[in-house]
Scaffold this active site. Structure first.
Site, PDB file in Angstrom:
ATOM      1  N   ASP A  33       1.050  -1.395  -0.149  1.00 31.85           N
ATOM      2  CA  ASP A  33      -0.317   0.517  -0.381  1.00 31.85           C
ATOM      3  C   ASP A  33       0.784   1.183   0.333  1.00 31.85           C
ATOM      4  O   ASP A  33       0.671   2.514   0.096  1.00 31.85           O
ATOM      5  CB  ASP A  33      -1.059  -0.334   1.059  1.00 31.85           C
ATOM      6  CG  ASP A  33      -0.285  -0.325   2.677  1.00 31.85           C
ATOM      7  OD1 ASP A  33       0.639   0.070   2.286  1.00 31.85           O
ATOM      8  OD2 ASP A  33      -0.997  -0.023   4.102  1.00 31.85           O
TER       9      ASP A  33
ATOM     10  N   LYS B   3      -1.657  -9.252   2.517  1.00 29.32           N
ATOM     11  CA  LYS B   3      -0.639  -8.948   3.991  1.00 29.32           C
ATOM     12  C   LYS B   3      -1.203  -7.627   4.899  1.00 29.32           C
ATOM     13  O   LYS B   3      -1.649  -7.243   4.152  1.00 29.32           O
ATOM     14  CB  LYS B   3       0.662  -8.529   3.497  1.00 29.32           C
ATOM     15  CG  LYS B   3       1.258  -7.616   5.307  1.00 29.32           C
ATOM     16  CD  LYS B   3       3.404  -7.834   4.338  1.00 29.32           C
ATOM     17  CE  LYS B   3       2.781  -6.197   3.539  1.00 29.32           C
ATOM     18  NZ  LYS B   3       2.438  -4.831   3.926  1.00 29.32           N
TER      19      LYS B   3
ATOM     20  N   GLU C 128       9.073  -4.096  10.239  1.00 31.22           N
ATOM     21  CA  GLU C 128       9.930  -2.567  10.369  1.00 31.22           C
ATOM     22  C   GLU C 128      10.107  -1.803  11.161  1.00 31.22           C
ATOM     23  O   GLU C 128       9.055  -1.479  11.958  1.00 31.22           O
ATOM     24  CB  GLU C 128       8.235  -1.701   9.587  1.00 31.22           C
ATOM     25  CG  GLU C 128       8.871  -0.867   8.515  1.00 31.22           C
ATOM     26  CD  GLU C 128       7.732  -0.290   7.531  1.00 31.22           C
ATOM     27  OE1 GLU C 128       6.894  -1.090   7.386  1.00 31.22           O
ATOM     28  OE2 GLU C 128       7.962   0.972   6.889  1.00 31.22           O
TER      29      GLU C 128
HETATM   30  O1  KIV Z   1       3.662  -0.715   1.661  1.00 28.42           O
HETATM   31  C1  KIV Z   1       4.533  -1.730   1.756  1.00 28.42           C
HETATM   32  O2  KIV Z   1       5.512  -1.675   1.008  1.00 28.42           O
HETATM   33  C2  KIV Z   1       5.087  -2.497   2.228  1.00 28.42           C
HETATM   34  C3  KIV Z   1       6.591  -2.786   2.621  1.00 28.42           C
HETATM   35  C4  KIV Z   1       7.376  -1.917   2.509  1.00 28.42           C
HETATM   36  C5  KIV Z   1       6.412  -4.047   3.627  1.00 28.42           C
HETATM   37  O3  KIV Z   1       4.352  -2.348   3.356  1.00 28.42           O
END
Ligand code: KIV
Length: 278
Positions: free
Chosen positions: A58, A125, A194
């Protein structure tokens, strides 16, 4: 082709399509890189480069759509970008983020995870630990592969007010560790860490049996993920401190355009304007 040497980071290319199960099986066996992909060409060239795990993050909201943070990203945005990336039919495993407020209840989480899968995601995710445990259990029970995301949670930026490193206090340390165990038990095949302090990320990596994928969390995670735009200088107006761009794509492209414009104006013979009165 028996004696052709495959570079170690590309040996998976000769293997079947990379799946979440294959990524899961790399725990303790191999380290891997993962990158974000937002559209067809990006997913295609990243796959050609040998990236085994591609995420339609996202972060698309910030580095592609021009929003100040990820809370502006909708399910429609995610479906649109996942569809585009999936058209590249990558050999690597392609996943997508459940966006802000798209998984408020377990039922909503399953419904929206199914939408992302229908758009072409091989896993989804979502951000959080104990607060989304039942949601994760519902997603995995529905047969959808799930990747966790702990540490600094960008979708919580409005409450948090800043992107801060996590794991510095004993409370954060304990909470991260138990959330990682809980996601593992709920059926996650991997977990992104993260901006977690490197010692805590390292401890979590040793404590769970699924791969950790670090971003700004030190060298000891099983995998590393970056926002591709950061790595290739495609969003030069902001680069996180922990990323060293390998190439300055926008600077090079801008230079190419400036050169083209200069050639055009140098080669153009401008005839004096003629007016009907002349
Ligand atoms: O949104 C994203 O790009 C992410 C990653 C960098 C882990 O969640």
């Amino acid at each position: 082709m028996d004696n052709v040497l495959i570079p170690p980071h590309l040996d998976w290319v000769t293997s079947p399509k990379i799946t979440p199960e294959i990524i899961r099986s790399w725990k303790g066996v191999r380290r891997f890189g993962a990158l974000t992909a937002y559209d067809y060409p990006m997913a295609r060239w990243l796959d050609e480069a040998g990236v085994p795990l591609l995420l339609v993050g996202d972060s698309v909201g910030m580095v592609v759509l021009g929003h100040p943070d990820t809370t502006h990203v909708s399910m429609n945005d995610m479906e649109h970008h996942i569809r585009a990336a999936a058209r590249s039919q990558p050999n690597g495993c392609l996943g997508g983020d459940l966006p802000y407020r798209s998984y408020e209840t377990p039922a909503e989480a399953v419904l929206n995870a199914q939408r992302l899968v229908a758009a072409g995601a091989e896993f989804v995710k979502a951000e959080g630990g104990r607060e989304i445990e039942t949601h994760v259990r519902a997603i995995t029970a529905a047969g959808i592969h799930f990747c966790g995301h702990l540490g600094m949670l960008p979708q919580h930026i409005l409450e948090e007010g800043a992107y801060r490193i996590k794991g510095r206090t004993d409370t954060e340390h304990e909470r991260l560790l138990s959330d990682a165990r809980l996601l593992e038990a709920a059926g996650a095949f991997a977990v992104v860490l993260e901006l977690v302090t490197p010692p805590v990320a390292s401890e979590i990596t040793r404590a769970i049996s699924i791969p950790t994928i670090g971003i700004g969390s030190g060298p000891d995670c099983d995998g590393q993920i970056l926002v591709t735009s950061d790595l290739i200088g495609a969003f030069p107006w902001f680069t996180p401190r922990f990323v060293k761009p390998r190439v300055q794509t926008v600077a090079a492209a801008r230079q190419a355009v400036v050169g083209w414009l200069a050639e055009l104006s140098a080669g153009q013979v401008l005839a004096p304007a003629r007016h009907s009165r002349d």
